[in-house]
Every structure is written in structure tokens, then in C-alpha cells.
Design an enzyme around this catalytic site. Structure first.
Site, PDB file in Angstrom:
ATOM      1  CE  LYS A  53      -3.647  -2.588   2.208  1.00  0.00           C
ATOM      2  NZ  LYS A  53      -4.281  -3.061   3.434  1.00  0.00           N
ATOM      3  CD  GLN A  97      -3.315  -4.605   6.627  1.00  0.00           C
ATOM      4  OE1 GLN A  97      -3.294  -3.626   5.885  1.00  0.00           O
ATOM      5  NE2 GLN A  97      -3.779  -5.771   6.224  1.00  0.00           N
ATOM      6  CG  ASP A 120      -9.854  -1.280   4.454  1.00  0.00           C
ATOM      7  OD1 ASP A 120      -9.492  -1.492   3.278  1.00  0.00           O
ATOM      8  OD2 ASP A 120      -9.201  -1.626   5.441  1.00  0.00           O
TER       9      ASP A 120
END
Ligand code: NDP
Length: 283
Positions: A53, A97, A120
Site C-alpha cells: 500500500k 490493517q 476500506d
């Protein structure tokens, strides 16, 4: 005949080219797109994903900041980090994460992220809006998988779509997206009886199971489009949930692993981040 490859590498590069233009346009307005990633602990797979990322942000000119927190981080410290990023106008996207260490309350932490910064697409507001068919941030993996099908011009309306897997991050949102495209959607899971009977009906088959090469050729309809979301490591090598070689002899389209949906997930994360910055400018 060998199936057409749905190439995540090529498609994600095309998406990145478009994103570079959008990032540059924002820069001209004095806005530097910002993504904050919160990584708790030292899970090796998570380290790799976060590294990928960061690299994508670098390629696109997005300011990425990774908060690396120790494995014994308290819930309070995690939530304080989220609240700080929420309050920071230079941060347009926030990503925690997953998975978090077991002692942390994942649902509570994710619910604290401002829905408009939830790149997300895991916040209850975004998942609820997706369920209702309203404008929202869509989870990156199913968004990327749908993009691949549409980009290849694969018809979805009225087609039989079967999604194997019902997780909140892949299976369920994938099924909702296919429903929005007017496919007739069946969701299968570990308690499904006669799984192959369902998968063999599928014009579009999405595998999001987490079991290496689980979907075999006898489970696939001739000419189906097969999207393999799975990422498994067998003898140190990556493979998907689909038994690629034999299935690609039967399918009309198939995504490879690696080089398929995984690439699209990162591209869609970047897309969600740039879109969050664009919306913030307009707000
Ligand atoms: P989860 O473990 O959360 O969900 C797996 C799903 O598969 C569950 O719904 C489970 O059913 C179902 N399942 C398990 N065994 C069977 C079986 N024998 N028959 C039918 N269904 C079964 O996984 P995720 O959804 O998070 O991820 C799925 C895969 O996708 C993993 O390999 C993961 O690494 C990969 N992944 C890839 C991404 C990418 O960028 N390409 C991003 C995210 C995930 P039940 O609900 O009944 O337990």
C-alpha cells in the site's frame, strides 16, 4: 479452449494512470491526498500488505503515513490514534490493517473511523448503505473484482452468480454488488449442502474461501467467468482458491493468483482514498 485471463496487473495499471491525473488535479487546488494506515503488531502478511500500500501511494503521489504500533497496544491507544487521524484535515483516508491482535476490539475500533475517511469500506454506515444500494465507500476487494468483470464486458444482468464465502469483507459485499448489477445471486458457505450443485449453475463464480485450489474443474460450468479472490501459500508459493490450470480449460474468463484480484484491491484502495479527498474538497 483456454480461458481469457482477467489480468489484474494490466487493469490496475490503467486505474493508476487515471488516479495520477486526479491526484495532480487535487494538487493544483493545493490538496495533497493523505492516507493513514494503522498497523498493530508484527504479523508478516500484514507487513507485506502495508508495504504494498505504501508503494502504491508513492507511485501515485499520495502522502502515506503508517503508524506502526506494538502488538501489546491497548484499545485506548488504538482508538486515540484513530481519533487523531479523524481530526486531521490532511488525512483523507484511514485504514486499520486487519487482523488486529486478539485482545483488541476490532468492531469497536472500526466504528470510530469517520465513515467518509473509511477507505476500506468496513464501517457500519458504509456497509449499511451498500446493503440499501446507496452511494457509499465500497470494500476494495469486491469492488476490484466487480471492476474486472465489468471491464471485460462480461454480462451480469439476469445471470446466475454464485459467491462462495460470506465474510463481511469479501463474500457479503461481493454478493450485494452483483445483486445491484441485477445478477441472480446465491451465497454459499461452509454449511452449504451440495456446494458443487450450486457452483455448477454459475455463469459468474466468485471464490472467497481461503482454501487452496478448492474449486475444481468439475465444480465449474463450461464457459463460466471465474473470479478467484483467495490468497493461499502452499510450499512457499501463492495460489488461489481455484484449481487454476484445469478450471481455465473450462471457464471463459479467469483471474490468476497472483496478478488478479489482489492487484485490484490495492488499486481500489487508492481509488477510494482519492475519491475521499475529492469529496472533502467539495464539502
Ligand atoms: P474468511 O475466512 O473470513 O471467510 C471464508 C468463507 O469461506 C467463510 O464464509 C466460510 O464459510 C467459507 N468456507 C470455508 N470453508 C468452506 C467450504 N468448505 N465450503 C464452502 N465455503 C467455505 O475469509 P475472507 O473472506 O477474509 O478471505 C477469503 C480468501 O480471500 C482468503 O484466501 C483471503 O486470504 C483472500 N483475500 C484476498 C484478498 C485480495 O486482495 N485478493 C483480500 C481479502 C481476502 P463460514 O462463513 O460458514 O465459515
Amino acid at each position: 479452449m483456454m480461458a481469457n485471463l482477467l489480468d489484474g496487473k494490466v487493469m490496475s495499471q490503467e486505474i493508476e494512470e487515471g488516479l495520477k491525473v486526479r491526484v495532480a488535479a487535487l494538487k493544483e487546488q493545493g490538496v495533497e491526498v493523505g492516507l493513514t494506515v494503522i498497523l498493530v503488531g508484527d504479523d508478516p502478511a500484514s507487513q507485506t500488505y502495508v508495504g504494498n500500500k505504501e508503494k502504491a501511494c508513492q507511485r501515485l503521489g499520495i502522502a502515506s503515513r503508517t503508524l506502526r504500533m506494538p502488538a501489546d497496544t491497548t484499545q485506548e491507544a488504538l482508538e486515540a490514534a484513530i481519533m487523531e487521524a479523524n481530526a486531521d484535515p490532511s488525512v483523507h483516508g484511514i485504514l486499520v490493517q486487519l487482523p488486529l491482535p486478539r485482545h483488541l476490539d476490532e468492531a469497536h475500533a472500526l466504528a470510530l473511523i469517520l465513515p467518509e475517511k473509511d477507505v476500506d469500506g468496513f464501517h457500519d454506515v458504509n456497509t449499511g448503505r451498500l446493503c440499501r444500494g446507496q452511494d457509499c465507500v465500497v470494500a476494495c476487494t469486491p469492488k476490484g473484482a466487480l471492476y474486472m468483470l465489468k471491464q471485460a464486458g462480461i454480462p451480469l444482468e439476469g445471470k446466475e452468480a454464485v459467491v462462495v464465502g460470506r465474510s463481511n469483507i469479501v463474500g457479503k459485499p461481493m454478493a450485494l454488488l452483483l445483486l445491484q448489477e441485477n445478477a441472480t445471486v446465491t451465497v454459499c458457505h461452509s454449511r452449504t449442502k451440495d456446494l458443487a450443485e450450486h457452483t455448477r449453475r454459475a455463469d459468474i463464480l466468485v471464490a472467497a474461501i481461503g482454501k487452496p485450489r478448492f474449486i475444481t474443474a468439475d465444480m465449474v460450468k463450461e464457459g463460466a467467468a471465474v473470479v478467484d479472490v483467495g490468497i493461499n501459500r502452499v510450499d512457499g508459493k501463492l495460489c488461489g482458491d481455484v484449481d487454476f490450470e484445469p478450471v481455465s480449460q473450462k471457464a471463459s474468463y479467469i483471474t490468476p493468483v497472483p496478478g488478479g484480484v489482489g492487484k485490484m484491491t490495492i488499486a481500489m484502495l487508492m481509488d477510494n482514498t482519492v475519491a475521499a479527498a475529492e469529496k472533502a474538497v467539495l464539502a
